[in-house]
Design a protein around this motif. Structure first.
Motif, PDB file in Angstrom:
ATOM      1  N   ARG A 293       0.853  -1.187   0.000  1.00  0.00           N
ATOM      2  CA  ARG A 293       0.000   0.000   0.000  1.00  0.00           C
ATOM      3  C   ARG A 293       0.892   1.241   0.000  1.00  0.00           C
ATOM      4  NH1 ARG A 293      -4.733  -0.026   4.224  1.00  0.00           N
ATOM      5  NH2 ARG A 293      -5.448   1.535   2.724  1.00  0.00           N
ATOM      6  N   LEU A 295       1.035   5.566  -0.391  1.00  0.00           N
ATOM      7  CA  LEU A 295       0.325   6.837  -0.309  1.00  0.00           C
ATOM      8  C   LEU A 295       1.073   7.869  -1.143  1.00  0.00           C
ATOM      9  CD1 LEU A 295      -1.976   8.497   0.949  1.00  0.00           C
ATOM     10  CD2 LEU A 295      -0.425   9.023   2.856  1.00  0.00           C
ATOM     11  N   TYR A 336       0.557   2.274   5.752  1.00  0.00           N
ATOM     12  CA  TYR A 336       1.142   2.342   4.411  1.00  0.00           C
ATOM     13  C   TYR A 336       2.562   1.777   4.445  1.00  0.00           C
ATOM     14  CZ  TYR A 336      -2.770   5.482   3.580  1.00  0.00           C
ATOM     15  OH  TYR A 336      -4.027   6.016   3.483  1.00  0.00           O
ATOM     16  N   ILE A 339       5.503   6.025   1.294  1.00  0.00           N
ATOM     17  CA  ILE A 339       4.839   7.304   1.030  1.00  0.00           C
ATOM     18  C   ILE A 339       5.666   8.060   0.004  1.00  0.00           C
ATOM     19  CG2 ILE A 339       4.151   9.510   2.034  1.00  0.00           C
ATOM     20  CD1 ILE A 339       3.639   8.061   4.647  1.00  0.00           C
TER      21      ILE A 339
END
Length: 943
Positions: A293, A295, A336, A339
């Motif tokens: 994941r 961001l 997350y 990033i």
């Protein structure tokens, strides 16, 4: 004479004290005191010399030789026989007092024969580890065999290819103790060699993702071979290949399966002869993980569209967010894996958000990728922020010749309204001071700066001056205080007059105010000094109540206008303005980045397209610069590093059409950015414990660091264990022992080369799974290792004895001195002197005593002959008396009495009788003891 404990000689200071105490004090006993003092001095000398370990050093013509026999695999099969023959020939030249020992070594060292005077040599039976060559351990063990009373020589029979240890350090120790190291060189017969030199796979790949496995094979001659790739023991690829002489590189594209660890083993089987079979295979491992994941923080979704598409196409789960929606707090960011900041200025991020990003990477092990652009890095105000601390580059350019000289004047509103505090609780005037101090910190030493403040009038806080005394200038800024009204022109005029006379290439005024004021003359003055003197003006308005003409004033002055709603960003704006004033940090123009380091980010990428610009920065000392800009500056374009538990990637160009227009249509665009993001991800790493394996010679050490992710402090007293699964499937379980705050270790000996899987954890749920690859030993590498033997011999004054075994026992070394301790004799002398010392002090002997003693001795000598003569005469008289007849009868011999001195003659019994009442006859017998005894006997018989 030498001493084993020379420090004890300091006790000699007791002698003068003894002499002073024992000096003669009376004339009548001077001789006695002097004798006592002499005895006590000798006694003390004996004791002090004994405590100092006095010994006599004598030269000894004796030679001790230790042979170090290299039995490692690099020597070849016939080397041991040749070494044995050489040592036998050398032993034939031993003298009767010489000694020799033998050590057989490889990865470790074993004593084959202790020091001995025997010339015969038994066959070698020691079996050291042959996979390495450790000259340091062999030399260290050899030094322990030498006797102390002989000249010492060490002879190394080896090829000199040390693979572990530091032989030079051991040779220095040998030279320090006077040991000569001579050498006998051996070499392995040349054979064609084929070896796998490199196997590289990504450390982590996503499930179902395609990835490349890179294989390197070196061959000394052209030969056909079979190339096989195993994945977790199963054959993944097997094809015949033709190896050409030199380096052979192969790249295979594979598809990752389900999540978990995968070990890959590459094996090559040449059809022809091969020197070492041990280097024909090599392993690597990779962790297959689910979709990460990510961001993505952007201010312009359209500009970030290409980057978003590239990341989602490779299976990443990407979420978009604006800078002001970035979660505040590291805990909120923990969901997350990485990033991305796409051309985000620091002014768009509150200080709390930048601090959260820093903690997310450093303490939680998150990934951070910062994509550049004209609003990022130094132009974006990153200097002095937590974001700069997390990045592998710093904002300031160190080359002063590259940056034009800047003169900057800070015009600060000090009216009473500046005492107002923002959401952080800090007064605006304090934020202004912090902003000026941070901006001054960014300036170069040859820049100039001044500070003007205004209320109803203008004041110089610090007149324009060089930034040489940076601390002194910042101290003056700290004296700024808020009070009074607001007259911007009063302060701006002071700065304008001073800046018009400056000769710097760049001149800039930075105006900060939070209140309304008259615009009389301000816009005109800003325009005039910009046109006539090249002075630019930027304005910063705090809050909605600030003067509305400040925007026009900045436009007339050729600067920037900032409206600050979050006053905490004021320091960032100041540094941003300082950078923009120099106009040197944005570099534009077509160039092709130059690769300067290997990294998984460029895996499978052989060349990159041209870029059109970037933001200049300076790489930090421990950062790895992967791509650099054009000469002469070679600024970092792509830099990476490990920051705390996490990783950060800095790309100083952009990912949009402004500078990366040639990259967007490039077929490797998606691969580059996906690999950059995946490199920053440290999935599978426990946030409390971090494990690694270090190879130390023949042994490996598991090192686990435990830290609390909340406080970043050490975690102690954990009961951790580690489980190791070897390439052959065998498992080993080891307890970890705490050796330092937050550090736990366990050592083991790997049993074979390949990929090891490692799991560390405890019963509370702490766990980490990782991998480690043990390559084959450098012993089997075809790369030429340096021959250490000439350097070892040179360090110790040795020589090469390749063809002269008879010279091994040549007595050319300085004879070592042997020592005989004097301590027992000194202690005996002290014990003998002690009673004489006591006697002289306790017994009083006068001259009269000596005279009487002398007279007594003389009398004894004179009296001894007279006593003996008298005894002889008395014996003669008794003998004559005993032979005289009594009563006409012949005498009868009687046995001598126990108390008599001679046999006595007594009359017969008839003659000894007398009548009752008759008086006993008087004779000479009664005059001595024998006569008295005889008389008593006769009286008893008569009764």
């Amino acid at each position: 004479m030498t001493f084993t404990t020379p420090l004890a000689l300091l006790l000699l200071i007791a002698l003068p004290i003894t002499w002073w105490i024992g000096r003669p004090r009376a004339v009548y006993r001077r001789g006695r005191d002097l004798a006592s003092l002499a005895l006590r001095t000798l006694l003390l000398l004996c004791l002090i010399l004994a405590l100092a370990g006095a010994q006599i050093v004598r030269p000894a013509d004796k030679l001790a030789v230790v042979f170090l026999v290299d039995a490692s695999d690099s020597m070849g099969g016939e080397a041991l026989t040749e070494q044995f023959s050489y040592i036998e020939a050398a032993l034939a030249g031993m003298r009767p007092d010489d000694e020799a020992g033998v050590i057989v070594f490889g990865g470790d060292a074993l004593v084959e024969r202790p020091m001995s005077r025997v010339r015969e040599l038994a066959p070698f039976r020691s079996a050291p580890n042959r996979a390495n060559t450790d000259l340091e351990e062999a030399i260290s063990l050899g030094l322990a065999l030498f006797p102390s009373d002989a000249a010492r020589r060490m002879v190394i029979l080896s090829d000199g290819r040390a693979t572990v240890g530091d032989a030079e350090v051991a040779a220095q120790r040998a030279a320090a103790v006077g040991v000569e190291i001579s050498t006998v060189s051996f070499s392995r017969p040349p054979q064609p060699e084929v070896q796998v030199t490199d196997v590289r796979v990504p450390a982590a790949v996503g499930a179902g993702q395609q990835f490349d496995i890179a294989i390197g094979i070196d061959s000394e001659e052209s030969t056909p071979a079979l190339l096989t790739v195993f994945a977790s023991g199963a054959i993944l690829y097997s094809e015949p290949v033709t190896l050409r002489a030199g380096a052979n590189n192969y790249t295979l594209t594979l598809t990752a399966g389900e999540s978990g660890f995968r070990d890959f083993r590459v094996q090559v089987d040449p059809a022809g002869s091969d020197g070492y079979f041990q280097n024909n295979q090599l392993s690597a491992f990779s962790r297959v993980i689910g979709p990460p994941r990510v961001l993505l923080i952007t201010r312009d979704r359209e500009a970030s569209a290409s980057l978003l598409t590239a990341l989602t196409d490779v299976g990443l789960d990407v979420r978009l967010a604006a800078p002001d929606s970035l979660p505040i707090g590291a805990a909120a960011l923990a969901e997350y894996d990485s990033i991305l900041l796409d051309d985000i200025p620091a002014t768009a991020l509150a200080p709390a958000r930048m601090t959260a990003l820093q903690q997310y990477v450093r303490d939680l092990g998150g990934g951070l990728v910062v994509v550049g652009g004209p609003n990022s890095y130094a132009p974006g105000g990153y200097f002095g922020t937590p974001l700069e601390e997390a990045l592998p580059v710093e904002m300031r350019i160190r080359d002063q010749q590259r940056v034009p000289q800047l003169t900057i004047a800070y015009v600060i509103d000090r009216s009473g309204s500046m005492l107002q505090a923002g959401p952080s609780g800090v007064e605006n005037i304090e934020l202004a001071k912090e902003a000026i101090i941070r901006s001054i910190e960014f300036l170069q030493p040859d820049d100039r700066a001044g500070v003007v403040s205004f209320d109803v009038d203008g004041y110089w806080i610090a007149e324009v001056q060089p930034v040489l005394d940076r601390l002194g200038l910042q101290t003056l800024v700290g004296t700024l205080r808020a009070s009074g009204g607001t007259d911007i022109l009063a302060g701006y005029q002071l700065a304008a007059v001073a800046m018009s006379g400056e000769a710097s290439q760049r001149k800039h005024i930075l105006l900060l105010t939070d209140g309304g004021a008259s615009d009389r003359g301000l816009i005109e003055l800003a325009a005039r000094i910009n046109e006539e003197f090249g002075v630019t003006t930027s304005t910063i308005a705090i809050g909605a109540g600030a003067a509305p003409f400040l925007d026009e004033m900045a436009a007339a002055g050729g600067g920037n206008y900032h409206v600050v709603s979050v006053v905490d960003t004021i320091p960032t704006i100041f540094t941003q303005e300082t950078v923009l004033a120099t106009r040197s940090y944005i570099v534009e123009g077509d160039f092709i980045p130059v690769q300067s380091a290997l990294t998984p980010i460029l895996e499978g990428i052989t060349a990159v397209p041209a870029l059109r610009g970037y933001v200049a920065a300076t790489a930090k000392d421990t950062a790895q610069v992967v791509l650099r800009g054009p000469e002469p500056f070679s600024d970092p374009i792509l830099a990476v590093w490990q920051y705390g538990l996490g990783r950060t990637v800095a790309f100083t160009s952009d990912a949009a059409a402004r500078w990366a227009a040639n990259w967007i249509p490039w077929e490797g665009y998606a691969r580059f950015w996906s690999q950059a993001v995946r490199w920053s991800i440290t999935q599978g790493v426990d946030q409390v414990i971090e494990a690694r394996v270090n190879m130390e010679g023949e042994r490996a050490r598991v090192v686990v660091d435990a830290r609390d992710p909340q406080t970043n402090g050490f975690v102690n007293d954990l009961v951790l264990t580690t489980s190791l699964v070897a390439p052959d499937g065998s498992a080993l379980r080891l307890p970890l022992r705490q050796v330092a705050p937050g550090r736990y270790e366990a050592a083991f000996t790997p049993n074979r080369e390949g990929a090891y899987f490692l799991r560390v954890g405890d019963q509370t749920g702490l766990s980490q799974v990782s991998g480690w690859v043990m390559s084959y030993s450098p012993e089997y590498s075809s790369a030429a290792l340096p021959d250490a033997l000439p350097d070892l011999a040179a360090l110790t004054g040795g020589r090469a004895l390749d063809e002269t075994p008879e010279a091994v026992f040549d007595h050319s070394l300085l004879a070592e001195a042997s020592s005989a301790p004097l301590v027992p004799w000194l202690m005996l002398a002290a014990a003998l002197l002690l009673p004489f010392d006591v006697a002289v002090r306790r017994l009083l002997i006068t001259r009269g005593d000596l005279a009487r003693m002398r007279a007594a001795l003389l009398r004894r000598r004179e009296a001894a002959p007279s006593e003996r003569l008298a005894t002889l005469l008395d014996a003669k008289a008794r003998a004559l008396q005993s032979t005289r007849p009594a009563d006409g009868l012949p005498p009868v011999a009687i046995p001598p009495s126990s108390r008599g001195d001679a046999p006595q003659a007594v009359p017969p019994p008839s003659a000894s009788r007398r009548r009752p009442g008759a008086s006993p006859p008087v004779s000479a017998e009664g005059e001595n003891l024998a006569g008295k005894l005889l008389q008593k006997r006769r009286e008893r018989e008569e009764r």
